[in-house]
Design an enzyme around this catalytic site. Structure first.
Site, PDB file in Angstrom:
ATOM      1  N   ARG A 104      -7.453  17.381  -6.240  1.00 15.22           N
ATOM      2  CA  ARG A 104      -7.025  16.179  -5.937  1.00 15.22           C
ATOM      3  C   ARG A 104      -6.517  15.699  -6.996  1.00 15.22           C
ATOM      4  NH1 ARG A 104     -10.691  11.466  -2.721  1.00 15.22           N
ATOM      5  NH2 ARG A 104      -9.936  12.741  -1.079  1.00 15.22           N
ATOM      6  N   HIS A 131      -2.249  13.548   2.461  1.00 19.49           N
ATOM      7  CA  HIS A 131      -3.449  14.120   2.478  1.00 19.49           C
ATOM      8  C   HIS A 131      -3.596  15.181   3.969  1.00 19.49           C
ATOM      9  CE1 HIS A 131      -7.446  14.136   1.902  1.00 19.49           C
ATOM     10  NE2 HIS A 131      -7.858  12.718   2.196  1.00 19.49           N
ATOM     11  N   GLN A 134      -7.291  15.565   5.611  1.00 19.05           N
ATOM     12  CA  GLN A 134      -7.833  14.491   6.368  1.00 19.05           C
ATOM     13  C   GLN A 134      -7.159  14.572   7.793  1.00 19.05           C
ATOM     14  OE1 GLN A 134     -10.381  12.217   5.733  1.00 19.05           O
ATOM     15  NE2 GLN A 134     -10.286  12.257   7.869  1.00 19.05           N
ATOM     16  N   ASP A 219      -5.951   2.709   7.295  1.00 17.77           N
ATOM     17  CA  ASP A 219      -6.481   3.145   5.906  1.00 17.77           C
ATOM     18  C   ASP A 219      -6.334   1.939   5.201  1.00 17.77           C
ATOM     19  OD1 ASP A 219      -7.207   4.796   3.663  1.00 17.77           O
ATOM     20  OD2 ASP A 219      -5.358   5.653   3.574  1.00 17.77           O
ATOM     21  N   CYS A 259      -9.660   7.409   7.855  1.00 22.66           N
ATOM     22  CA  CYS A 259     -10.190   8.544   6.710  1.00 22.66           C
ATOM     23  C   CYS A 259     -11.420   8.136   5.971  1.00 22.66           C
ATOM     24  CB  CYS A 259      -8.949   8.880   5.867  1.00 22.66           C
ATOM     25  SG  CYS A 259      -8.452   7.493   4.947  1.00 22.66           S
ATOM     26  N   ARG A 288     -14.285  16.984   8.628  1.00 20.60           N
ATOM     27  CA  ARG A 288     -13.760  17.332   7.333  1.00 20.60           C
ATOM     28  C   ARG A 288     -14.262  18.867   6.954  1.00 20.60           C
ATOM     29  NH1 ARG A 288     -11.371  13.909   3.764  1.00 20.60           N
ATOM     30  NH2 ARG A 288     -11.084  15.854   2.727  1.00 20.60           N
TER      31      ARG A 288
HETATM   32  N1  NVA Z   1      -5.066   6.464   1.058  1.00 22.16           N
HETATM   33  C1  NVA Z   1      -6.219   6.572   0.341  1.00 22.16           C
HETATM   34  C2  NVA Z   1      -7.106   7.739   1.121  1.00 22.16           C
HETATM   35  C3  NVA Z   1      -8.268   7.902   0.511  1.00 22.16           C
HETATM   36  C4  NVA Z   1      -9.212   9.085   1.376  1.00 22.16           C
HETATM   37  C5  NVA Z   1      -6.265   6.831  -1.014  1.00 22.16           C
HETATM   38  O1  NVA Z   1      -5.078   7.460  -1.558  1.00 22.16           O
HETATM   39  O2  NVA Z   1      -6.742   6.237  -1.859  1.00 22.16           O
HETATM   40  N1   CP Z   2     -11.297  10.449   3.449  1.00 21.77           N
HETATM   41  C1   CP Z   2     -11.616  11.082   2.124  1.00 21.77           C
HETATM   42  O1   CP Z   2     -10.688  11.799   1.511  1.00 21.77           O
HETATM   43  O2   CP Z   2     -12.544  10.434   1.343  1.00 21.77           O
HETATM   44  P1   CP Z   2     -12.942  10.631   0.123  1.00 21.77           P
HETATM   45  O3   CP Z   2     -11.984  10.139  -0.994  1.00 21.77           O
HETATM   46  O4   CP Z   2     -14.475  10.255  -0.041  1.00 21.77           O
HETATM   47  O5   CP Z   2     -12.834  12.148  -0.369  1.00 21.77           O
END
Ligand code: NVA
Ligand code: CP
Length: 303
Positions: A104, A131, A134, A219, A259, A288
């Site tokens: 990540r 992502h 997800q 989101d 998500c 997930r």
């Molecule tokens: N769009 C959000 C998704 C979090 C799971 C982010 O990148 O923070």
């Molecule tokens: N939806 C998702 O990826 O959540 P986290 O940021 O908690 O991993």
């Protein structure tokens, strides 16, 4: 042999994605019935997190443990990555020690560089661009509730962010119409939209996007790394909240996904996210776990 990676949904064919989803549904069943057989004994997953996480970390780590393997959590604070060791070197070293790696991070190009130098499969656990894990879980969730997404209409509400861009890719792979409604200036990458042709419609009107839709997805308005823009975004995204009033124009049995983490009163109303007639966000979050177990088995050649 070159490892298979999952940096984007399109790294797998439609047939392979369908097989992963079918395996995820089967694994969910055997896990719930307490009949799961160890399939990853002795296997180790490396998990690099340069951004926060609840669901992704726990689902990968718990999933690996449930399959009889183990996982190592690596943050930049505690590794040499945070002190400037090149990502290419880190990939070369880690991939000689573990069997599969999830990352990540911020820039998608960094993930791609990591994967190019890895001997083992690399999974995108979120970048600024995409992502896919997800959206894989989201597809599983829709399939469980309603069957195939083929020919269905999905409405994306809000930011043209990493989740939105993985949905754009999914529209082509899973053959559904995606209607995006976002404030001007917050659109997804136009090249990604264009690549899907008529399947993806980009607009700025929430009501038009949800008309007759089978699934409404949103989101956060401010993603990780954009915290400095939070106030401005809150103002620009006013009117893009998913709530019962907006859903009134969708299909009567429309589903709602997010998500998570969610901000009640911002992108979604508290009443809607808690309404089990539409909201399936908890099932979506659970998936997930199952879809990533199936994905790891696939990437390690189990089927
Ligand atoms: N769009 C959000 C998704 C979090 C799971 C982010 O990148 O923070
Ligand atoms: N939806 C998702 O990826 O959540 P986290 O940021 O908690 O991993």
């Amino acid at each position: 042999m070159e490892p298979r990676h999952f940096l984007t949904l399109g790294d797998l064919s439609r047939t392979e994605l369908d097989a992963v989803i079918a395996r995820a549904i089967a694994l969910k069943q055997t896990h719930r019935e307490g009949r799961e057989q160890p399939s990853m004994t002795g296997k180790v997953l490396g998990m690099i997190f340069e951004k926060s996480s609840t669901r992704t970390r726990v689902s990968f780590e718990a999933g690996m443990a449930q399959m009889g393997g183990s996982a190592i959590f690596l943050s930049p604070q505690d590794t040499q990555l945070g002190r400037g060791e090149p990502v290419e070197d880190t990939a070369r070293v880690l991939s000689r020690m573990v069997d599969i790696i999830m990352v990540r991070t911020y820039a998608h190009a960094k993930l791609e560089a990591f994967a190019r130098h890895s001997r083992v499969p690399v999974i995108n656990a979120l970048t600024d661009a995409l992502h896919p894990c997800q959206v894989l879980a989201d597809i599983q969730t829709f399939v469980e509730q309603r069957g195939s997404l083929s020919g269905r209409t999905v409405a994306w509400m809000g930011d043209g962010n990493n989740m939105c861009q993985s949905y754009i890719e999914a529209a082509g792979l899973f053959d559904f119409e995606l209607r995006i409604a976002c404030p001007a200036g917050y659109e997804p990458d136009p090249a990604r939209v264009k690549a899907q042709g008529a399947r993806v419609r980009l607009g700025h009107d929430p009501v038009a996007a949800v008309a007759g839709a089978d699934l409404i997805v949103t989101d956060v308005f401010t993603s990780m790394g954009q915290e400095a823009e939070q106030q401005e975004r809150a103002a620009r995204f006013a009117g893009f909240q998913v709530n019962h009033q907006l859903l009134a124009g969708a299909a009567p049995d429309a589903l709602f996904m997010h998500c998570l983490p969610a901000h009640r009163g911002e992108e979604v109303s508290a009443a809607l996210i808690e309404d089990p007639r539409h909201s399936i966000v908890w099932e979506e979050a659970e998936n997930r776990l199952h879809s990533q177990k199936a994905l790891m088995q696939f990437l390690l050649g189990h089927y």
